[in-house]
Design an enzyme around this catalytic site. Structure first.
Site, PDB file in Angstrom:
ATOM      1  N   LYS A  54       0.846  -1.201   0.000  1.00  0.00           N
ATOM      2  CA  LYS A  54       0.000   0.000   0.000  1.00  0.00           C
ATOM      3  C   LYS A  54       0.882   1.253   0.000  1.00  0.00           C
ATOM      4  CE  LYS A  54      -3.743  -2.549   2.104  1.00  0.00           C
ATOM      5  NZ  LYS A  54      -4.419  -3.005   3.329  1.00  0.00           N
ATOM      6  N   GLN A  98      -4.285  -1.482   9.530  1.00  0.00           N
ATOM      7  CA  GLN A  98      -4.324  -2.838   8.988  1.00  0.00           C
ATOM      8  C   GLN A  98      -5.004  -3.785   9.981  1.00  0.00           C
ATOM      9  OE1 GLN A  98      -3.233  -3.672   5.811  1.00  0.00           O
ATOM     10  NE2 GLN A  98      -4.193  -5.634   6.235  1.00  0.00           N
ATOM     11  N   ASP A 121     -10.629   2.936   4.251  1.00  0.00           N
ATOM     12  CA  ASP A 121     -11.131   1.566   4.140  1.00  0.00           C
ATOM     13  C   ASP A 121     -12.656   1.537   4.265  1.00  0.00           C
ATOM     14  OD1 ASP A 121      -9.596  -0.564   3.505  1.00  0.00           O
ATOM     15  OD2 ASP A 121      -8.946  -1.045   5.547  1.00  0.00           O
TER      16      ASP A 121
END
Ligand code: NAP
Length: 294
Positions: A54, A98, A121
């Protein structure tokens, strides 16, 4: 095989190019550089790879990219303090924590601390609610990737029967909302659903996000259906090596489907680039600029 292969890698590469160009234009016109911060807690090797990829893609696009790595025994308060600092940092427009987190850290507490405007996200209740209300700003990355693939390979899906197998917050629920917003007739299935093969056989668009290798059988696929396989499962081959397979028995399904995503190279290829898309959108919205068409 008769089905068209849905080439997620190619669609992702084109989106990446558009993001690259848009980022350069943004820098020229407004001096604005989208900023992404990743937060990794612990040393799970798979998570380390995801986070590294990422940050790498963010840098390749010309974003400002920063990674934060906390030890596996970090306290919840340490993570919350970091998230709050990133919320307040004007150089950061997207924050990616994460998942999964170590057991002493509650995911809900972290999501509650995260500024929804930086929640790239799209996992916070605020962003889930906006999607439900038809006012989404940031949309969960993998479901967005699926919609972009459908747009490219199917076009208008109004009136089509779509089945989503799986109801996770990460994928199934937002995917169903997006399909509904695109005027499909949506059915959601899960582990308690009865007659899954029959539900599958009705679907014009069959989306599987279960996490079970090759669970959806070829003869469950309606002739001429579009099959979107979200699953990523590592299985052992007879020779001891391992390979990735999806949630759909690919070879048999491809005999009946009109179009199908391979694993790997289908849906999975879209996810990270959709995270970058969200970061760019978050940066533009934070600067009061009009949301780009990407
Ligand atoms: P998850 O949170 O474990 O959810 C799995 C869902 O599948 C649950 O809703 C579960 O139902 C349902 N399910 C389990 N067994 C079933 C059965 N026998 N029949 C029908 N439904 C069943 O998983 P997830 O995070 O959504 O991920 C699903 C898969 O997609 C995984 O393989 C994951 O690796 C993959 N994935 C890929 C990407 C990507 O970038 N391509 C992104 C996210 C996920 P219940 O709710 O009743 O338990």
């Amino acid at each position: 095989m008769t089905a068209t292969l849905i080439d997620g890698k190619a669609v992702a590469a084109r989106l990446r190019q558009r993001l690259f160009e848009q980022t350069a234009a943004l820098k020229d016109a407004h001096g604005l550089v989208p900023g992404l911060a990743t937060v990794l807690v612990g040393d799970d090797p798979a998570s380390e790879v995801y986070v590294r990829n990422k940050n790498k893609m963010a840098e390749a696009l010309g974003f400002y990219s920063r990674s934060h790595h906390l030890p596996a025994d970090a306290r919840e308060e340490d993570v919350l303090t970091l998230v709050r600092a990133l919320n307040a940092d004007p150089k950061i427009h997207g924050i990616l924590v994460q998942m999964p987190l170590p057991p002493q850290i509650r995911e809900a507490a972290v999501l509650d601390a995260l500024d929804p405007a930086k929640d790239v996200d799209a996992l916070t209740p605020a962003n889930a609610g906006l999607l439900l209300s038809g006012r989404a700003q940031l949309v969960s990355c993998t479901p967005m990737g699926v919609m972009l693939l459908l747009k490219e390979y199917v076009g208008d899906i109004a009136g089509q029967e779509a089945l989503v197998i799986g109801r996770s917050l990460l994928f199934g629920k937002p995917a169903a909302q997006l399909l509904l917003a695109a005027n499909a007739t949506v059915t959601m299935a899960h582990s308690k659903s009865r007659n899954l093969p029959d539900l599958c056989r009705r679907a014009d668009i069959l989306v599987a996000a279960i996490g079970r290798p090759e669970f959806v059988q070829g003869d469950w696929v309606r002739q001429g259906a579009v099959v979107i396989d979200v699953g990523i499962n590592r299985v052992q081959s007879n020779d001891g090596s391992s390979r990735l397979v999806g949630d759909v028995a690919f070879a048999a399904a491809a005999q009946r489907a009109r179009a199908i995503t391979p694993v790997p190279g289908g849906v999975g290829a879209m996810t990270i680039v959709c995270l970058m898309r969200n970061t760019l959108i978050a940066a533009m919205l934070a600067a009061g600029l009009e949301r780009p068409e990407l």
